[in-house]
Enzyme design. Structure first.
Site, PDB file in Angstrom:
ATOM      1  N   ASP A   9       0.844  -1.194   0.000  1.00 47.02           N
ATOM      2  CA  ASP A   9       0.000   0.000   0.000  1.00 47.02           C
ATOM      3  C   ASP A   9       0.882   1.247   0.000  1.00 47.02           C
ATOM      4  O   ASP A   9       1.398   1.605   1.042  1.00 47.02           O
ATOM      5  CB  ASP A   9      -0.974  -0.006   1.175  1.00 47.02           C
ATOM      6  N   GLU A  52      12.591   1.028   7.480  1.00 45.62           N
ATOM      7  CA  GLU A  52      11.484   0.255   6.919  1.00 45.62           C
ATOM      8  C   GLU A  52      11.713  -0.076   5.446  1.00 45.62           C
ATOM      9  O   GLU A  52      11.347  -1.155   4.977  1.00 45.62           O
ATOM     10  CB  GLU A  52      10.203   1.070   7.083  1.00 45.62           C
TER      11      GLU A  52
END
Length: 530
Positions: free
Chosen positions: A309, A493
């Site tokens: 996403d 991340e």
């Protein structure tokens, strides 16, 4: 500015219009989310952007009875932004971001740094607070870090790779048990352990987590096989009744008789944690094409279930989020993982001497492999591509998802070698494996690379003897992680693999911690002999 002002002054009537759309036919729908509980208070907090991150308020816990808070809010004629923020802080414990320690001036080895991070990312069992969004967790678990304060589904498999190598098999076992508890409670594993994640799942890696377990007790084996079967039933709900050329929840019946899976979500409202952003996207889509907001919300939510996403993979025009069409796509990664799940169930049933189960899931896995080969393999493009089931066409979006059939062993040898050659040519970047070959500004597109996709590719390539490419991906990725760690002291991340630096894009700032980067780093180090 005009759009921002419009969002800021939307009345409670807008919430009232959205609320009926939240109905769903799953047990998870009975659990209220912050949007359900706090209604127009929630709407105002999120649309006014009282907090920079839309996830902040939905993770807050009430200091008193939620109904009393809402009554007090409604008794106030009108709040300025400053007054509303004071009201929220007076009535809620608002969380702060950040799970990782502040970087020190001294740099240790990556291996030592990751080992030191695990305690900072470990959380104790959770007992929910009435009116809060946290779900119950019976045992300790590891969070990704930063704004991600709870356990996440697919993240956790990659985190577990490192935990196991660092001698934390106890956490691997407790996290598997926590996920089993979620299946027991809700019939599936949600995106993350929050009420607002309950109506969607994430890529089904539970079977792979079980594969990391050292448990040999027959009772534990039997219980986990049953959990895998229940998760499979969740993904396959409706398979027996859906008509050819149609879809129901997460299953798509294709004209040739095959039934494959898609990403989905059981609600058609904006995501609680990205409420303002979803309203903006739906408005853009409506202005551009007249799409109904509910349709856009569903596709955004399904995109979140994918874990990607967001990405050009899900966009009809390959560029704009307002054209998102996730539910119209049969994805390579999901169906590969479903094949892996079916094979794992068959193996588990063989251990239990359940011949009927072995026969059923062998048949299922074989049929799925054939369907993946027929619908998702594109010989001309040299890879596995997603399939638009409504138009009957494969989508020309080469991505790192092409490695998933290799990861689970669903590819035949010739196709695996073709995938490897294509990856050398188009997906290998100076700093690791590209996610896609398209720049959109979305975080699951180039120039970003992601730890889980590096591991899926490396593991899949090794399975088929493509050791040279596997080693090159691992070497380049580890060099990128090492370079950033030396520069900032952080495990991030995501990374920019074109320039071997910190990544960017997406709905929120770059996060530090970081569970799956830690786990994959350790796994690749071990595989590289470092």
């Amino acid at each position: 500015m005009i759009r921002a002002r419009l969002l800021a002054v939307v009345s409670a009537a807008a919430w009232t219009a959205l609320a009926p759309l939240a109905l769903a036919q799953t047990p998870a729908a009975e659990v209220p989310t912050p949007a359900d509980t706090y209604q127009e208070l929630f709407h105002q907090v999120q649309t006014r952007r009282l907090f920079p991150d839309g996830k902040t308020f939905v993770d807050a816990t009430p200091k008193r009875d939620p109904a009393t808070i809402l009554k007090a809010y409604r008794a106030h004629a009108r709040f300025t932004d400053a007054e509303l923020k004071r009201f929220v802080r007076a009535n809620f414990v608002v969380p702060e971001a950040g799970a990782a320690p502040a970087p020190s001036a001294e740099r240790t080895t990556l291996k030592a740094h990751v080992a030191a991070l695990w305690p900072h990312l470990t959380r104790e069992p959770v007992k929910p607070v009435a009116g809060g969004s946290a779900l119950a967790m019976a045992k300790p678990f590891v969070v990704p870090g930063g704004r991600f304060r709870e356990i996440y589904y697919w993240d956790s498999y990659f985190t577990m790779l490192g935990l196991k190598l660092d001698g934390r098999g106890d956490l691997v076992e407790s996290m598997i048990d926590d996920f089993g508890g979620l299946i027991d409670a809700y019939g599936h594993i949600p995106n993350g352990a929050r009420t607002y994640y309950l109506n969607r799942s994430q890529p089904p890696f539970f079977y792979a987590m079980v594969g990391l377990s050292e448990a040999t007790d027959p009772a534990a084996v039997k219980a986990r096989v049953e959990l895998m079967r229940r998760e499979h039933a969740f993904w396959m709900d409706g398979e027996k009744t859906v008509a050819p050329g149609k879809a129901y929840r997460r299953v798509v019946a294709l004209p040739g008789g095959a039934v494959l899976n898609r990403y989905y979500d059981d609600r058609v409202t904006p995501r609680d944690e990205s409420y303002r952003e979803d309203l903006e996207t739906a408005r853009e889509a409506s202005l551009a094409t007249g799409r109904p907001p509910a349709e856009v919300f569903r596709d955004l939510r399904a995109g979140a279930e994918s874990g990607w996403d967001f990405s050009s993979r899900w966009m009809a025009d390959g560029q704009s989020l307002s054209t998102i069409q996730t539910t119209s796509i049969v994805p390579v990664d999901l169906n590969s993982l479903m094949y892996g799940l079916e094979k794992a169930i068959s193996t588990g049933c063989a251990q239990l001497a359940d011949a009927d189960c072995v026969s059923e899931f062998d048949r299922r896995a074989h049929a799925r492999a054939e369907a993946i080969d027929f619908y998702l393999w594109d010989n001309a493009k040299g890879g596995y591509l997603d399939y638009q089931w409504k138009t009957g066409q494969r989508l020309d979006h080469l991505s790192a998802a092409t490695f998933y059939p290799l990861f689970v062993g669903a590819a035949d040898e010739p196709k695996a070698h073709i995938v490897a050659q294509k990856a050398w040519d188009e997906l290998l970047a100076p700093g690791g494996l590209r996610t896609t070959t398209v720049r959109t500004g979305q975080q699951w597109d180039t120039p970003n690379g992601w730890a889980p996709l590096q591991w899926v590719a490396v593991s899949g390539l090794r399975r088929y003897g493509e050791d040279a490419l596997a080693a090159e991906i691992a070497k380049r990725w580890l060099a990128t992680v090492e370079r950033e760690y030396k520069a900032s002291g952080k495990m991030l991340e995501k990374y920019d693999v074109e320039e071997a630096k910190a990544g960017g894009g997406g709905e929120y700032p770059l996060q530090d911690g970081f569970g799956w980067t830690n786990g994959v780093t350790r796994a690749l180090q071990e595989g590289a002999g470092n």
